[in-house]
Enzyme design. Sequence first.
Site, PDB file in Angstrom:
ATOM      1  N   ASP A 128      53.592  40.543 -47.939  1.00  0.00           N
ATOM      2  CA  ASP A 128      54.996  40.717 -47.550  1.00  0.00           C
ATOM      3  C   ASP A 128      55.278  39.794 -46.368  1.00  0.00           C
ATOM      4  O   ASP A 128      54.671  39.940 -45.302  1.00  0.00           O
ATOM      5  CB  ASP A 128      55.254  42.177 -47.165  1.00  0.00           C
ATOM      6  CG  ASP A 128      56.733  42.504 -47.040  1.00  0.00           C
ATOM      7  OD1 ASP A 128      57.569  41.646 -47.401  1.00  0.00           O
ATOM      8  OD2 ASP A 128      57.057  43.616 -46.582  1.00  0.00           O
TER       9      ASP A 128
ATOM     10  N   ASP B 285      60.128  37.076 -51.033  1.00  0.00           N
ATOM     11  CA  ASP B 285      59.246  37.234 -49.876  1.00  0.00           C
ATOM     12  C   ASP B 285      58.112  38.236 -50.057  1.00  0.00           C
ATOM     13  O   ASP B 285      57.418  38.554 -49.092  1.00  0.00           O
ATOM     14  CB  ASP B 285      60.065  37.618 -48.640  1.00  0.00           C
ATOM     15  CG  ASP B 285      60.771  38.961 -48.790  1.00  0.00           C
ATOM     16  OD1 ASP B 285      60.916  39.432 -49.930  1.00  0.00           O
ATOM     17  OD2 ASP B 285      61.177  39.521 -47.757  1.00  0.00           O
ATOM     18  N   GLU B 286      57.883  38.725 -51.275  1.00  0.00           N
ATOM     19  CA  GLU B 286      56.756  39.638 -51.449  1.00  0.00           C
ATOM     20  C   GLU B 286      56.235  39.588 -52.881  1.00  0.00           C
ATOM     21  O   GLU B 286      56.952  39.255 -53.821  1.00  0.00           O
ATOM     22  CB  GLU B 286      57.124  41.078 -51.069  1.00  0.00           C
ATOM     23  CG  GLU B 286      58.236  41.681 -51.884  1.00  0.00           C
ATOM     24  CD  GLU B 286      58.475  43.146 -51.536  1.00  0.00           C
ATOM     25  OE1 GLU B 286      57.492  43.882 -51.293  1.00  0.00           O
ATOM     26  OE2 GLU B 286      59.641  43.546 -51.521  1.00  0.00           O
TER      27      GLU B 286
END
Length: 361
Positions: free
Chosen positions: A16, A111-112
């Site tokens: 993350d 983003d993860e």
Amino acid sequence: MKTPTASSPRKIIHIDMDAFYTSVEQRDFPELRGKPLVVGGDPNGRGVVAAASYEVRQFGVRSAMSCYEARKRCPEVIFVRPRFEVYRAVSSDIRNIMYSLTPHVEPLSLDEAYLEVTGLTVHKGSATLMANWLRAQILQHTGLTASAGVSFNKMLAKIASDINKPNGTAIITPEDADAFISTLPIERFHGIGKATARRLHAMGVTNGADLRRMSAEVLINEFGKRGQFYHDIAHGRDERAVKSERLHKSVGSETTFRENLNDDTALRVQIYEQNADAFAQLHKKNLIAHTITLKVKYADFTQITRTHTLTTAFSSAESAHYWLDKLFLDIPRQLPIRLVGVTFSSLAPAAQLLLQLNLFE
């Protein structure tokens, strides 16, 4: 990949990025570093916070909050408009780093992502070492920090990635899982939203230990099929697979001529042009290919293809010329040609080239 067993549990990493959008902005614009920053819409209109830097979060500013409210809570906040094309490009770089470790990557957003690393022998087979290697590589190549969670299922890996944020790694082992889950507030369980949490509170369930005491029958009666999932996660069970991002089956380019061609030199020029275009698409999509196909359509609209597969991937558009020439020589030439096309297939993430070179020991 080895099949996990009771004595050899799955190994899953959740990566993350830390305050991704705002971190990109602070990286690219030094004057924003250390400042309370919001990426979002117009604070004087109906704009919404897309992302909040850690500096502004201490004022209670969070994503999905109105920009007007964010300014009320932190009058010094700086607003910038999102640059999604930049975020997507950085996300692609990060994804390539993940693919260099394993093809089993499930992106959740820019983003993860989850990574299944069960059975990998690199980094001594340690998922923790792999997670820290990923974080170090991301920092080296993008200048951004990431946090990682390591566990034996997706739910716990995702929860773990939030424990040592920002810029940290946390591990939840099978031995620690029961104790960890028992004290975990019900709102922290991945898959339990605010509305469900309120209903569980009304049933006297505030943490994992309370949820574990509820029978599957009661939970299913209250929540339907989701009730079984809640019962399972209370006991640390989450069998959901890491769903790898589906790759394109092929990438190609073709062109139809205004006038039919019969000249070998002119045809080869056209074939090379389609090859260059197809390979550029491969590069843009961060893919490699092991198979190339030449397609020809004749003046009478009949068509034919010729294919060749390599054990190693094509390294450049020019590296395909030799094989295209051989395929072209194998094409019958009784009729003029009205169309040529080049297609690459047997695709894989570009970062797997590094795996083939054993660069991860």
